[in-house]
Design an enzyme around this catalytic site. Sequence first.
Site, PDB file in Angstrom:
ATOM      1  N   ASP A   1       0.826  -1.206   0.000  1.00  0.00           N
ATOM      2  CA  ASP A   1       0.000   0.000   0.000  1.00  0.00           C
ATOM      3  C   ASP A   1       0.863   1.259   0.000  1.00  0.00           C
ATOM      4  OD1 ASP A   1      -2.120  -1.719   0.178  1.00  0.00           O
ATOM      5  OD2 ASP A   1      -2.980  -0.848   1.990  1.00  0.00           O
TER       6      ASP A   1
ATOM      7  N   HIS B   1       3.701  -2.305   3.125  1.00  0.00           N
ATOM      8  CA  HIS B   1       3.681  -0.909   2.684  1.00  0.00           C
ATOM      9  C   HIS B   1       4.998  -0.501   2.026  1.00  0.00           C
ATOM     10  CE1 HIS B   1       0.445  -1.020   5.679  1.00  0.00           C
ATOM     11  NE2 HIS B   1      -0.053   0.039   5.084  1.00  0.00           N
TER      12      HIS B   1
END
Length: 389
Positions: free
Chosen positions: A168, A342
Amino acid sequence: MQLSLLCAGLLATANLVFAAPTPSVTIDVNSTELVTTTKSHWAPQFSPEFPGLKVTNPNPKYNSGPINTGTTLSKKTLDLSKYPKAWEVPSPNSAEVKAVINKINWDLVPKSPKRKAKNGDLDETGYDEDKDPDCWWTATLCTKPKVDYIPSDFYTCPTKGDWGLTYDDGPFVYSDDDDKTTQYENKWSEPELYNFLAKEDLKASLFYVGSNVIQYPEAAKRALNNGHTLCSHTWSHTTMTTLTNEQVVAELYWSLKAIKDAAGVTTRCWRPPQGDVDDRVRAIAWQMGLHTVIWDEDTDDWAMPAPGGSNLPPEKVDAKFAKWIKNQQQGKYKTGIMVLEHELNHATIQMTEKWLPKVKQTFNVVSAMQCNGVTQPYWEKSFEYPAIH
C-alpha cells in the site's frame, strides 16, 4: 470482531467470471458496459472517462522481458495544475467528477450512514456488530456484502500455499526536501523496492495513492513495466466511510485518472485505506469499475519507528513473518493468505527485503490479484497478465 472465512474464487480467461456461491456473471473487460447472463444480478459497471487526457502509453501490454532495473528514475511530475491539491479530500464539484456522479445508479447505493471519527479513530458507537447491516469491515471484518448485487471482496488467496503479495501507499516518492530525515528516506524511494522484487523474480499488487502518483509517475511506469498490478488506494488516503457519496466518487476518480495519466491503464481494483469500507462505498466503487480488495494477514509494518510510522518494535513485525512461515510449514493453512505490506519508508522496505527471500522458501509468492485468477485487472483490452495456476 469476527472474520468470516469466505472462498473468494475467480476464474479468468478473456473475461472475468465470478464463481459460486453468488450467481455468476460475465464481465467483458474489453467493453465499458456489463454483459449479463440469465443468472446475473451484479450491478452494472462503467469505465470512468478522462476528458482531455493525452495518454503517453495508449496501448499498454504486459512486459514479458527484459525488466528494467536501472537505479534512477525521472523526477518529473504530472501536470499538477490538472489535479486537486495533494493529500486533501478533493471537491466533488468539478465537471469531471460530476460527470461520473451522474453515471452512477444511486438506487443501487445503500443508504448506510456517513461515519464519524473520534480522536482520530472511527467511531463505532451504536453500531450493531451482530446484525452488521452495512457489512462494515472496520467494525466486523465483513467481506461479503449484505446486498446481493456486489461481489465479495478479495481478501485471501484461494489456493493453498500462495502468499498474495501486496504493498500500500506507493509509489514511495523521492523528495527534494532539505529535511535530513527525508533525505535519508530518499535512498529507499522507488525504484528500490521494484528492483528488489525484480531480483527476486516476484510480482506484487500495488495499491497507489493518487497524490503520490502525480508526484512520481515514472515509478508507476516502472512498476507496470516490471509486471506488477496497479490498483487504487484513493486520492488522499482518507477513511472512506467518513465521506459523502460525492466525495467517495471524487477520491476514486482522481486516483484512477492519476494512474491512467502516469501508466496508461485504467485499473479495476482498489483497496480502502485502513480497510474502511461498507456496502455504500463498495457499491459506488463497484459501479466505477472497481473490485474491493482487503487482506487476511497484516504485517503492521507501517507502525515501526520511521517517517510516517509509529513506535511498534520491529521485532513484533519479525515475529509475524516467522509465525506465518511456521504455520505454513506445519500445514495449518487450508488456503493461501493475502499479506498487507507498505512502501511507506525505509523501515518497511528493509523489512520486506529481509523476509521475502525466506518467505519464498515456504510459500508460492504471487501477486494478490493473480492469485485470485484476475489476469485482466484493467479496462484496456490490450493488457493481460499470465495465469499463475
